[in-house]
Write an enzyme that holds these catalytic residues in place. Structure first.
Site, short mmCIF file in Angstrom:
data_model
loop_
_atom_site.label_atom_id
_atom_site.label_comp_id
_atom_site.label_asym_id
_atom_site.label_seq_id
_atom_site.Cartn_x
_atom_site.Cartn_y
_atom_site.Cartn_z
N LEU A 67 4.88 2.43 -3.92
CA LEU A 67 4.60 1.22 -4.69
C LEU A 67 3.33 1.33 -5.51
O LEU A 67 3.08 0.52 -6.39
CB LEU A 67 4.50 0.02 -3.74
N GLY B 257 0.79 -1.22 0.00
CA GLY B 257 0.00 0.00 0.00
C GLY B 257 0.83 1.28 0.00
O GLY B 257 0.30 2.36 -0.21
N GLN B 258 2.11 1.17 0.25
CA GLN B 258 2.92 2.38 0.35
C GLN B 258 2.88 3.18 -0.93
O GLN B 258 2.88 2.63 -2.02
CB GLN B 258 4.39 2.03 0.67
N THR B 259 2.86 4.49 -0.75
CA THR B 259 2.71 5.39 -1.89
C THR B 259 3.74 5.10 -2.98
O THR B 259 3.42 5.12 -4.17
CB THR B 259 2.87 6.86 -1.43
#
Ligand code: G3D
Length: 203
Positions: free
Chosen positions: A83, A79-81
């Site tokens: 990625l 979910g990290q921005t």
């Protein structure tokens, strides 16, 4: 002749329609926990991994479930921005999206909705059924589905003619996990003329 007949029958028996389901959402929404819960609920004889081993998604988690004679391959994308730019590459291959929302995090609900909008605006996801899960319903002060639903249903123009459902769930307790997947399986089957399955032999 005999061989090919038998082989055809063998293939008919063992092959399963295979579909790909993306699990998306902000970091900490509960994607990893949800995938574990889904595997636990819907896999016979599944023994849970040590809960201590569940860590926030970095990169890609994969799970496979068989329901109603079809096989679902779940892809839990990080979910990290940083990625999120990778998500688009998976869209064209997917048959459904599960979008997980942390209902206990009011501060990030707008960010989650904006990310959802970006996801469903992608041309590559046109016509794909969307299941939005209002997760963490076990937390007493969380937003209920009544509160989450209108937020995520606001953009009818982006959702278009797709099946889209907002459902309450707790990935931690497993409450609501089955219902969501069964709804999704019905949609995926109905939609299979647009997004046909991959057929794979039993491995
Ligand atoms: P992610 O994969 O989307 O990044 P995780 O999210 O599955 O790693 O979950 C992030 C945190 O939320 C974890 O807590 C996890 O236990 C918690 N969580 C996930 N689903 C639920 C839920 O339904 N209810 C509650 N109460 N918590 C949930 P930690 O403390 O390990 O960060």
């Amino acid at each position: 002749m005999m061989y090919s007949l038998l082989y055809g029958f063998y293939k008919y028996l063992v092959q399963k329609d295979e579909y790909c389901v993306l699990i998306l959402g902000l970091d900490d929404a509960g994607k990893t926990t949800y995938l574990e819960a889904a595997k636990m609920k819907l896999t016979k004889n599944y023994s849970a991994i040590n809960p201590l081993k569940i860590t926030t998604t970095v990169g890609l988690n994969i799970g496979r479930i068989e329901v109603n004679g079809i096989r679902l391959n779940f892809w839990d994308l990080g979910g990290q921005t940083e990625l999120q730019s990778l998500w688009d590459k998976y869209y064209a291959e997917s048959h459904a999206v599960i979008y997980i929302v942390d209902s206990s995090d009011r501060d990030r609900i707008d960010e989650s909705k904006e990310t959802f909008d970006k996801v469903i605006a992608s041309e590559n996801l046109k016509g794909v059924p969307l299941l939005v899960l209002a997760n963490k319903q076990d937390i007493p002060e969380c937003m209920g589905v009544r509160e989450v639903k209108p937020i995520f249903n606001k953009n009818a123009h982006l959702i278009g003619k797709r099946d889209c459902m907002v459902m309450p769930v707790s990935a931690l307790t497993g409450e609501g996990v089955d219902e969501g997947i069964r709804w999704l399986v019905d949609c995926i089957k109905r939609n299979s003329f647009l997004r046909p399955p991959r057929n794979q032999e039993e491995s």
